[in-house]
Design a protein around this motif. Structure first.
Motif, PDB file in Angstrom:
ATOM      1  N   GLU A  65       0.857  -1.206   0.022  1.00 44.78           N
ATOM      2  CA  GLU A  65      -0.034   0.039   0.024  1.00 44.78           C
ATOM      3  C   GLU A  65       0.928   1.402   0.049  1.00 44.78           C
ATOM      4  N   GLY A  66       1.685   1.311  -1.300  1.00 43.26           N
ATOM      5  CA  GLY A  66       2.599   2.655  -1.031  1.00 43.26           C
ATOM      6  C   GLY A  66       1.751   3.696  -1.971  1.00 43.26           C
ATOM      7  N   ASP A  67       2.320   4.532  -2.666  1.00 43.16           N
ATOM      8  CA  ASP A  67       1.717   5.472  -3.489  1.00 43.16           C
ATOM      9  C   ASP A  67       0.660   4.863  -4.487  1.00 43.16           C
ATOM     10  N   TYR A  68       1.198   3.826  -5.038  1.00 41.34           N
ATOM     11  CA  TYR A  68       0.570   2.958  -5.992  1.00 41.34           C
ATOM     12  C   TYR A  68       0.406   1.651  -5.525  1.00 41.34           C
ATOM     13  N   ASP A  69      -0.508   1.041  -5.561  1.00 44.36           N
ATOM     14  CA  ASP A  69      -0.849  -0.349  -4.810  1.00 44.36           C
ATOM     15  C   ASP A  69      -0.052  -1.740  -5.786  1.00 44.36           C
ATOM     16  N   GLY A  70       0.558  -2.505  -4.885  1.00 46.23           N
ATOM     17  CA  GLY A  70       1.001  -3.601  -5.624  1.00 46.23           C
ATOM     18  C   GLY A  70       2.189  -3.658  -6.726  1.00 46.23           C
ATOM     19  N   ARG A 116       8.443 -10.754  -6.772  1.00 44.50           N
ATOM     20  CA  ARG A 116       9.007  -9.423  -6.917  1.00 44.50           C
ATOM     21  C   ARG A 116       8.042  -8.422  -5.983  1.00 44.50           C
ATOM     22  N   THR A 117       6.842  -8.702  -6.098  1.00 43.97           N
ATOM     23  CA  THR A 117       5.843  -7.846  -5.286  1.00 43.97           C
ATOM     24  C   THR A 117       5.497  -8.374  -3.814  1.00 43.97           C
ATOM     25  N   GLY A 144      -2.590  -6.755 -10.162  1.00 38.33           N
ATOM     26  CA  GLY A 144      -2.846  -5.688 -11.110  1.00 38.33           C
ATOM     27  C   GLY A 144      -1.595  -5.611 -11.956  1.00 38.33           C
ATOM     28  N   HIS A 145      -0.380  -5.740 -11.374  1.00 37.89           N
ATOM     29  CA  HIS A 145       0.805  -5.720 -12.183  1.00 37.89           C
ATOM     30  C   HIS A 145       1.156  -7.152 -12.881  1.00 37.89           C
ATOM     31  N   CYS A 146       0.541  -8.073 -12.427  1.00 40.62           N
ATOM     32  CA  CYS A 146       1.001  -9.567 -12.805  1.00 40.62           C
ATOM     33  C   CYS A 146       0.175  -9.491 -14.144  1.00 40.62           C
ATOM     34  N   ARG A 147      -1.453  -9.131 -14.127  1.00 42.70           N
ATOM     35  CA  ARG A 147      -2.116  -8.809 -15.349  1.00 42.70           C
ATOM     36  C   ARG A 147      -1.649  -7.883 -16.302  1.00 42.70           C
ATOM     37  N   ARG A 180      -9.421 -14.841  -9.801  1.00 42.79           N
ATOM     38  CA  ARG A 180      -8.814 -15.833  -9.009  1.00 42.79           C
ATOM     39  C   ARG A 180      -7.500 -15.454  -8.180  1.00 42.79           C
ATOM     40  N   PHE A 181      -6.908 -14.313  -8.529  1.00 50.14           N
ATOM     41  CA  PHE A 181      -5.862 -13.776  -7.684  1.00 50.14           C
ATOM     42  C   PHE A 181      -6.237 -12.960  -6.797  1.00 50.14           C
ATOM     43  N   LEU A 182      -5.553 -12.828  -5.604  1.00 51.45           N
ATOM     44  CA  LEU A 182      -6.063 -12.180  -4.338  1.00 51.45           C
ATOM     45  C   LEU A 182      -4.950 -11.495  -3.590  1.00 51.45           C
ATOM     46  N   SER A 183      -5.304 -10.431  -3.049  1.00 46.02           N
ATOM     47  CA  SER A 183      -4.289  -9.771  -2.252  1.00 46.02           C
ATOM     48  C   SER A 183      -3.741 -10.400  -1.135  1.00 46.02           C
ATOM     49  N   TRP A 184      -2.716 -10.166  -0.849  1.00 45.17           N
ATOM     50  CA  TRP A 184      -2.047 -11.093   0.390  1.00 45.17           C
ATOM     51  C   TRP A 184      -2.020 -12.362   0.245  1.00 45.17           C
TER      52      TRP A 184
END
Length: 237
Positions: free
Chosen positions: A91-96, A170-171, A179-182, A210-214
């Protein structure tokens, strides 16, 4: 804080970031960052605990605005690819995102030394650029434009598994990592000639929410996403 979608790294295309299209000399980054106009007015974060409400308001106001000015100056100097310099994990300036050198305006703008802030910016810019160059190299491991048709589906699958795994690593599989993965998967497809709209549609269908945060995806899920994506691409080819 006025959110500017043009400065969001989530909106970057492969044409925007392909390092072969956008020259950059990392050895000159620190000096070049300091030569940008906003660097001459690098602010100091207000003193006190980072969780203080006044500091949070400052980071979402003057701090954010100044960081946006730096981004705009970088875009003018090097190109639009540079907007990723602030894309921190979680949760920086831009997430993930994949950049560890910069967290956010609240924590990364120094309260005591403007030079420390500028050092972080140059490091973050170089880290982002290195990630893009590494990503381009990974794409080139699968030269789909020169691959026999009977080998392409297997290559799509292997590439998807590898790219998803590397983005998770990396993340850290933290907040919003998918989001970056997509985005990386769409970059890969467009790098090898799939139309942008088609690439986005096929990646969304393959992942199917199906991809989820954390949560780092298990190998079974990653394999299934890879198989779905490869199958749909071959059906459209």
């Amino acid at each position: 804080m006025a959110y500017n979608p043009l400065l969001s790294p989530r909106n970057l295309t492969w044409d925007d970031v392909d390092p072969r299209r956008h020259p950059f000399d990392a050895a000159e980054a620190a000096e070049a960052v300091r030569a940008l106009a906003p660097a001459r007015r690098t602010p100091l974060r207000p003193a006190g605990h980072a969780g203080n409400s006044d500091i949070i308001r400052w980071s979402h106001g003057p701090g954010w605005d100044w960081a946006d000015e730096m981004t705009l100056a970088m875009v003018e100097r090097w190109g639009r690819w540079t907007v990723g310099w602030r894309w921190a994990p979680d949760e920086g300036d831009y997430d993930g995102g994949p950049v560890g050198a910069w967290c956010c305006t609240r924590d990364s703008i120094s309260a005591t030394d403007p030079e420390e802030t500028l050092d972080r910016i140059a490091e973050a810019l170089c880290e982002w650029r290195e990630w893009l160059e590494d990503t381009a190299d990974r794409f080139d491991h699968y030269p789909l434009d020169r691959m026999p048709a009977e080998d392409r589906q297997d290559a799509w699958e292997r590439a998807t598994v590898r790219l998803v795994t590397q983005v998770v690593d990396r993340t850290g599989g933290g907040s919003g990592w998918y989001g970056h993965c997509r985005q990386v998967l769409v970059w890969f497809l467009t790098r090898w000639g799939v139309a942008e709209e088609t690439a986005r549609e096929q990646v969304e269908k393959a992942i199917d929410g199906r991809f989820l945060s954390w949560t780092a995806p298990g190998r079974t899920l990653v394999d299934d996403v890879a198989e779905r994506l490869a199958t749909s691409l071959e059906a459209d080819s």
